[in-house]
Design a protein around this motif. Structure first.
Motif, PDB file in Angstrom:
ATOM      1  N   SER A  14       8.648  10.155   3.749  1.00 30.79           N
ATOM      2  CA  SER A  14       8.125   9.775   2.435  1.00 30.79           C
ATOM      3  C   SER A  14       9.241   9.296   1.530  1.00 30.79           C
ATOM      4  O   SER A  14      10.339   9.844   1.510  1.00 30.79           O
ATOM      5  N   THR A  15       8.951   8.247   0.761  1.00 30.16           N
ATOM      6  CA  THR A  15       9.946   7.724  -0.179  1.00 30.16           C
ATOM      7  C   THR A  15      10.018   8.566  -1.445  1.00 30.16           C
ATOM      8  O   THR A  15      10.932   8.420  -2.245  1.00 30.16           O
TER       9      THR A  15
ATOM     10  N   PHE B  93       7.662   4.861   9.570  1.00 28.54           N
ATOM     11  CA  PHE B  93       7.768   4.535   8.150  1.00 28.54           C
ATOM     12  C   PHE B  93       6.422   4.158   7.553  1.00 28.54           C
ATOM     13  O   PHE B  93       6.224   4.228   6.345  1.00 28.54           O
ATOM     14  N   VAL B  94       5.488   3.724   8.415  1.00 24.07           N
ATOM     15  CA  VAL B  94       4.190   3.274   7.926  1.00 24.07           C
ATOM     16  C   VAL B  94       3.398   4.424   7.314  1.00 24.07           C
ATOM     17  O   VAL B  94       2.630   4.240   6.372  1.00 24.07           O
ATOM     18  N   ARG B  95       3.598   5.613   7.840  1.00 28.74           N
ATOM     19  CA  ARG B  95       2.845   6.775   7.348  1.00 28.74           C
ATOM     20  C   ARG B  95       3.449   7.245   6.032  1.00 28.74           C
ATOM     21  O   ARG B  95       4.145   8.260   5.948  1.00 28.74           O
TER      22      ARG B  95
ATOM     23  N   THR C  84      15.657  -2.921   6.962  1.00 31.35           N
ATOM     24  CA  THR C  84      14.581  -2.035   6.522  1.00 31.35           C
ATOM     25  C   THR C  84      14.966  -1.459   5.169  1.00 31.35           C
ATOM     26  O   THR C  84      16.088  -1.674   4.680  1.00 31.35           O
ATOM     27  N   LYS C  85      14.066  -0.691   4.567  1.00 31.41           N
ATOM     28  CA  LYS C  85      14.298  -0.148   3.239  1.00 31.41           C
ATOM     29  C   LYS C  85      14.963   1.218   3.263  1.00 31.41           C
ATOM     30  O   LYS C  85      15.135   1.837   2.219  1.00 31.41           O
TER      31      LYS C  85
ATOM     32  N   LEU D 253       1.298  11.704   4.470  1.00 29.56           N
ATOM     33  CA  LEU D 253       1.761  10.544   3.709  1.00 29.56           C
ATOM     34  C   LEU D 253       2.723  10.902   2.582  1.00 29.56           C
ATOM     35  O   LEU D 253       3.526  10.061   2.157  1.00 29.56           O
ATOM     36  N   ASN D 254       2.658  12.128   2.088  1.00 33.28           N
ATOM     37  CA  ASN D 254       3.426  12.470   0.886  1.00 33.28           C
ATOM     38  C   ASN D 254       4.495  13.537   1.065  1.00 33.28           C
ATOM     39  O   ASN D 254       5.409  13.630   0.238  1.00 33.28           O
TER      40      ASN D 254
END
Length: 348
Positions: free
Chosen positions: A287-288, A125-127, A13-14, A281-282
């Motif tokens: 969140s990334t 992770f999708v969110r 995964t990332k 999402l943010n």
């Protein structure tokens, strides 16, 4: 790594545990590619630049061997043991023959490997705003009508069915962000035919099953996610368990009263949905984007976010939203909007 290690360490995964597997796969790909490039350089051979996707790899593409089963027998086949009376025995190796055998067995026909490889997405992770953007770029998204949204919410009276439907969308979004699909395909068919998902774990709503296509999937996700959050709020539960304290500053009495007064002039159902989506999402731990957004004005942030998804779109009455509220107030602001929304009739 031990038997007690998290199994996620084996799944590329990332982020988090999966970075170990991602790093290992990337290292192995790089090692084979560098070896082949070095071999062709030494031998002064022309090298094909064609590469194989990791998902299409076969054993014949890889430089791989077992020391005892492959390498030692090959070495022994190219050596000669000479017994000399009254002298030390002698072992001679046919190095040229050994080189040819090594090349033929382990190098010739091996392929360069593409460094882009599929990675897993856990549901949480999708969110993530970046995942949603990738999906929008792949499949242009379309809004659902108010009538369809109202019908779906009405049909999902069971909280358990609502959660099942939302979970199925999380899984589908993760796949759609990585693989191609046609926007006009029914979400129901994608879940059952492409993802082999049982009927009882897919979309429970008959309206969603019949009306919603992949081009509606993010709109449907928003409908279900917001409805779940509103129900949790009514039961005095927190729908933002993944949001840090930086975004949970409470409104004071004056701020809350002024916001409530201004909500009478704003399209509250849309405001509630868009602010919820932005927060999830943010601003979550998943969140990334780690940028500090606590001092961003909510109204300006929401305007920019909504416009980025809808050309020339706007949330009706948003100019009446208090411009003093910051993202540090995001959770309590949404909760106040949700409480106001729950007291209102459904807006068209």
């Amino acid at each position: 790594m031990s038997y007690e290690s998290n199994i996620a360490m084996l799944l590329p995964t990332k982020r988090d545990f999966g970075l170990c597997a991602t790093g290992l796969v990337d290292f192995l790909i790089d090692t084979q590619n560098e070896f082949l490039e070095r071999y062709h350089s030494i031998k002064k051979l022309q090298m094909s630049q064609a590469s194989v996707s990791p998902s299409d790899l076969l054993p014949s593409h890889l430089i791989a061997y077992d020391l005892d089963r492959d390498l030692l027998p090959l070495i022994l086949s190219q050596c000669q043991y000479i017994v000399r009376p009254m002298a030390e025995n002698k072992i001679e190796y046919n190095l040229q023959g050994l080189e040819l055998q090594l090349i033929e067995r382990f190098i010739r026909g091996r392929a360069l490997i593409d460094r882009k490889f599929d990675q897993l997405f856990f549901r949480q992770f999708v969110r993530n705003a970046s995942i949603f953007k990738i999906l929008r770029d792949k499949i242009p998204q379309v809004k659902l009508t108010s009538a369809v949204k109202c019908s779906i919410v009405t049909e999902l009276k069971s909280f358990q069915n609502l959660c099942k439907s939302l979970a199925s969308l999380d899984i589908a979004i993760g796949f759609l962000a990585n693989y191609k699909a046609e926007g006009d395909m029914l979400i129901k068919n994608y879940l059952q035919d492409k993802l082999a998902m049982p009927v009882d774990k897919g979309l429970i709503s008959s309206t969603a099953s019949q009306q919603c296509r992949l081009k509606h999937i993010l709109a449907l996700w928003q409908v279900l996610a917001v409805d779940k959050a509103l129900r949790l709020t009514i039961d005095a539960q927190d729908p933002f368990d993944d949001i840090g304290e930086d975004y949970r500053e409470n409104l004071n009495g004056q701020q809350r009263k002024y916001l409530t007064d201004q909500l009478k002039h704003i399209k509250v159902d849309l405001l509630c949905a868009e602010l919820f989506e932005y927060i999830v999402l943010n601003l979550s731990y998943q969140s990334t984007n780690t940028e500090d957004r606590t001092n961003w004005p909510i109204v300006e942030t929401l305007e920019s976010y909504y416009e980025s998804k809808n050309e020339n779109g706007e949330i009706a009455g948003l100019d009446q939203f208090p411009n003093t509220l910051l993202m540090s107030h995001a959770v309590d602001t949404w909760r106040t909007i949700a409480q106001f929304h729950n007291k209102q009739p459904v807006q068209g």
